[in-house]
Design a protein around this motif. Structure first.
Motif, PDB file in Angstrom:
ATOM      1  N   VAL A 164       0.860  -1.183   0.000  1.00  0.00           N
ATOM      2  CA  VAL A 164       0.000   0.000   0.000  1.00  0.00           C
ATOM      3  C   VAL A 164       0.897   1.234   0.000  1.00  0.00           C
ATOM      4  CG1 VAL A 164      -1.820   1.263   1.181  1.00  0.00           C
ATOM      5  CG2 VAL A 164      -1.766  -1.239   1.298  1.00  0.00           C
ATOM      6  N   LYS A 165       0.575   2.180  -0.861  1.00  0.00           N
ATOM      7  CA  LYS A 165       1.370   3.410  -0.921  1.00  0.00           C
ATOM      8  C   LYS A 165       0.461   4.607  -1.094  1.00  0.00           C
ATOM      9  CE  LYS A 165       5.384   5.581  -3.090  1.00  0.00           C
ATOM     10  NZ  LYS A 165       6.517   5.399  -4.027  1.00  0.00           N
ATOM     11  N   ALA A 166       0.726   5.642  -0.325  1.00  0.00           N
ATOM     12  CA  ALA A 166       0.009   6.908  -0.478  1.00  0.00           C
ATOM     13  C   ALA A 166       0.838   7.849  -1.341  1.00  0.00           C
ATOM     14  CB  ALA A 166      -0.256   7.540   0.879  1.00  0.00           C
ATOM     15  N   GLY A 167       0.175   8.552  -2.255  1.00  0.00           N
ATOM     16  CA  GLY A 167       0.890   9.471  -3.121  1.00  0.00           C
ATOM     17  C   GLY A 167      -0.063  10.162  -4.072  1.00  0.00           C
ATOM     18  N   PRO A 168       0.463  10.999  -4.959  1.00  0.00           N
ATOM     19  CA  PRO A 168      -0.385  11.686  -5.937  1.00  0.00           C
ATOM     20  C   PRO A 168      -0.861  10.747  -7.028  1.00  0.00           C
ATOM     21  CG  PRO A 168       1.918  12.310  -6.205  1.00  0.00           C
ATOM     22  CD  PRO A 168       1.858  11.455  -4.994  1.00  0.00           C
ATOM     23  N   THR A 190       5.856  13.794 -12.461  1.00  0.00           N
ATOM     24  CA  THR A 190       6.859  12.746 -12.243  1.00  0.00           C
ATOM     25  C   THR A 190       6.703  11.999 -10.927  1.00  0.00           C
ATOM     26  OG1 THR A 190       8.363  14.430 -11.344  1.00  0.00           O
ATOM     27  CG2 THR A 190       8.560  13.898 -13.694  1.00  0.00           C
ATOM     28  N   ASP A 191       6.019  12.566  -9.945  1.00  0.00           N
ATOM     29  CA  ASP A 191       5.904  11.890  -8.651  1.00  0.00           C
ATOM     30  C   ASP A 191       4.608  11.079  -8.528  1.00  0.00           C
ATOM     31  OD1 ASP A 191       4.317  14.127  -8.665  1.00  0.00           O
ATOM     32  OD2 ASP A 191       4.712  14.683  -6.575  1.00  0.00           O
ATOM     33  N   SER A 192       3.864  10.935  -9.611  1.00  0.00           N
ATOM     34  CA  SER A 192       2.599  10.184  -9.561  1.00  0.00           C
ATOM     35  C   SER A 192       2.860   8.715  -9.250  1.00  0.00           C
ATOM     36  CB  SER A 192       1.869  10.291 -10.900  1.00  0.00           C
ATOM     37  OG  SER A 192       1.600  11.633 -11.230  1.00  0.00           O
TER      38      SER A 192
END
Length: 540
Positions: A164-168, A190-192
């Motif tokens: 599980v990862k939280a991010g844009p 780029t950080d999606s």
């Protein structure tokens, strides 16, 4: 799953206690959620409410009462996420909107099919200016609600078989299945960590109405041109993991209290409006359980099954009671497992088989990568299943029921049956000491007997086949009378004949009809005809 249809007016007084709106956008997502929902306290069934363009399902998910909505894909369209969620917020006034489902990943090296993404914020990439030399993206990142994010991030570290990862998360109207197009949009963001199609509408509707929101989605592909590879299997895994992760939070009774959202048991008195006389004491059960034993209508086939030690294959039309017969006669053993292929209706036979092989290994406690499994030779898969089942059944024999084999064409039926035949022969071809102590039970609409290959004829010694016919007039009359006695319904001869005629041999239809009849405010033949009309619409 069967539902009880209720008018919106019946739930209007209690809707202020239905504080969570869960949104899906595909049938796989919806079916995954409905399979995990339970009735509200005191109710027997999930409620279905038809209002305007929307169909809502109301019940419990984890510890909390929820309203479910399925919008269409995307954020732009007559029933896409933006208008559908706005309509639903106006109707129910939820205190949180959570979209759960499937998405594409962006890094094949670091991510896997089934990994779950949490939206720290979203990038709506469709707002842009196409200049003569470059593209200028004009939208800014939109953050989800900080409390919802904090709650979901708090359980990321739990042990599970997916990451599980939280991010844009990217969101827009493009369905990516081209790696060049995907990489072009990633070069701007780029950080999606992934992308999907409904988040912009979720954000816009929720913020416009002042409701906390968040997006939870599982990775089903990488938008790289391989979307069709094991599509159903991958989407099912992604949806299952997204809802599994979401449910972890919904099983914590205090998790949403700071938003004014309380578990169903704490507010059950306010949900009493949902208690219904549709099914007193569970007489009209959908799924057989031991507590419903006295309401089970005993038939000749129950006697025929006594003493049979073979593997079994039940076949016949939908709605004739195949699953009830299996559960009544075999589910009470300590080691009874069900593998449902319901999510694979409409999938290819290879997708269904690969999922089944993975589930058989899962029964034995093994973690399975469906992509790796699909690349293995069949003989290696069969041996892996055989040895795994030997280990898990060493101390106690096991029964595995494989339900909902619903492939679309005869050629796929043949492939499925012959692969199952090969697996059964492989598992039974060794010395008795090297065979798993497992009984297999199958059910299907199609007749498998003529599809067994000549080289597999020995299967007839191992498999016993039972054809489940549509019920005849006399048996239906007995069934209707049996249920009516418990329900305290006094049907005239003519009314009983109406039920028999409308059912077309299906006991499932009879139960749905009686449930609808009990929910009407009109008795006698006119009320029965109204219930028949409602039931016919439900069966479409």
């Amino acid at each position: 799953m069967n539902f009880v249809d209720v008018p919106f007016e019946k739930i209007e007084k209690a809707k202020t206690h239905l504080n969570v709106l869960i949104v899906t956008a595909t049938s796989i997502e919806t079916n995954t959620l409905l399979g995990q929902m339970t009735p509200l306290p005191g109710a027997q069934h999930i409620l279905r409410v038809l209002k305007g363009l929307q169909t809502y399902h109301i019940g419990c998910f984890g510890k909390f009462p929820i309203v479910h909505l399925q919008c269409s894909m995307g954020s732009v369209g007559i029933n896409s996420s933006l208008p559908a969620i706005m309509d639903s917020i106006d109707l129910f006034h939820p205190k949180a909107v959570i979209m759960v489902g499937i998405a594409f990943g962006v890094d094949e090296a670091e991510q896997s099919i089934g990994d779950v993404l949490i939206s720290k914020y979203i990038y709506p990439y469709d707002s842009k200016k196409e200049g003569p030399k470059e593209t200028e993206h004009r939208s800014s990142p939109q953050s989800c609600h900080p409390l919802l994010l904090a709650r979901f991030e708090s359980i990321i570290g739990a042990s599970r078989n997916f990451r599980v990862k939280a991010g844009p998360i990217l969101t827009g109207e493009t369905l990516f299945d081209n790696i060049e197009a995907r990489n072009k949009i990633l070069s701007a963001f780029t950080d999606s960590v992934g992308g999907e199609m409904e988040g912009a509408g979720l954000y816009a509707a929720s913020v416009r109405k002042g409701v906390p929101w968040i997006l939870i989605k599982g990775i089903c592909d990488f938008g790289d041109g391989n979307k069709q590879f094991e599509k159903k299997a991958r989407q099912s895994v992604a949806a299952a993991n997204a809802f599994s992760f979401t449910k972890e939070l919904f099983l914590i009774e205090t998790s949403l209290r700071d938003l004014g959202i309380f578990p169903a048991e704490e507010i059950a008195i306010h949900l009493g409006v949902f208690d219904s006389p549709h099914d007193p004491k569970g007489v009209l059960f959908d799924i057989y359980e031991k507590e419903y034993e006295e309401y089970y209508f005993h038939r000749n086939i129950d006697d025929e099954l006594k003493g049979i030690k073979n593997d079994l294959w039940f076949y016949g039309s939908s709605g004739v009671g195949k699953t009830s017969v299996v559960l009544k006669n075999f589910s009470m053993s300590a080691e009874f497992k069900i593998i449902s292929l319901n999510a694979y209706i409409g999938a290819s036979v290879n997708e269904a088989l690969n999922f089944l092989y993975g589930e058989l290994l899962g029964v034995a406690g093994l973690e399975v990568n469906l992509k790796e499994l699909s690349l293995m030779e069949k003989s290696a898969i069969f041996e892996k299943i055989r040895t795994a089942l030997i280990a898990v059944s060493a101390n106690a024999s096991m029964t595995i029921y494989i339900d909902e084999i619903a492939l679309e064409n005869p050629e796929e039926h043949k492939v499925f049956v012959q692969n199952i035949g090969a697996l059964l022969i492989h598992c039974g071809s060794k010395d008795p000491a090297d065979r798993p102590k497992v009984r297999f039970i199958f059910s299907s609409i199609f007749d498998p007997r003529s599809l067994i290959s000549v080289s597999q004829r020995k299967l007839s010694e191992r498999l016993a086949f039972f054809k489940m016919e549509l019920w005849g007039k006399e048996e239906l009359e007995g069934f209707i009378q049996y249920l009516s006695n418990f329900l305290k319904i006094d049907l005239s001869v003519k009314e009983g004949q109406l039920v028999v005629s409308a059912s077309r041999g299906s006991p499932r239809y009879v139960k749905m009809l009686l449930r609808n009849y009990l929910s009407t405010n009109e008795a006698g033949e006119s009320g029965l005809k109204s219930a028949i009309d409602v039931t016919n619409r439900m069966m479409l």
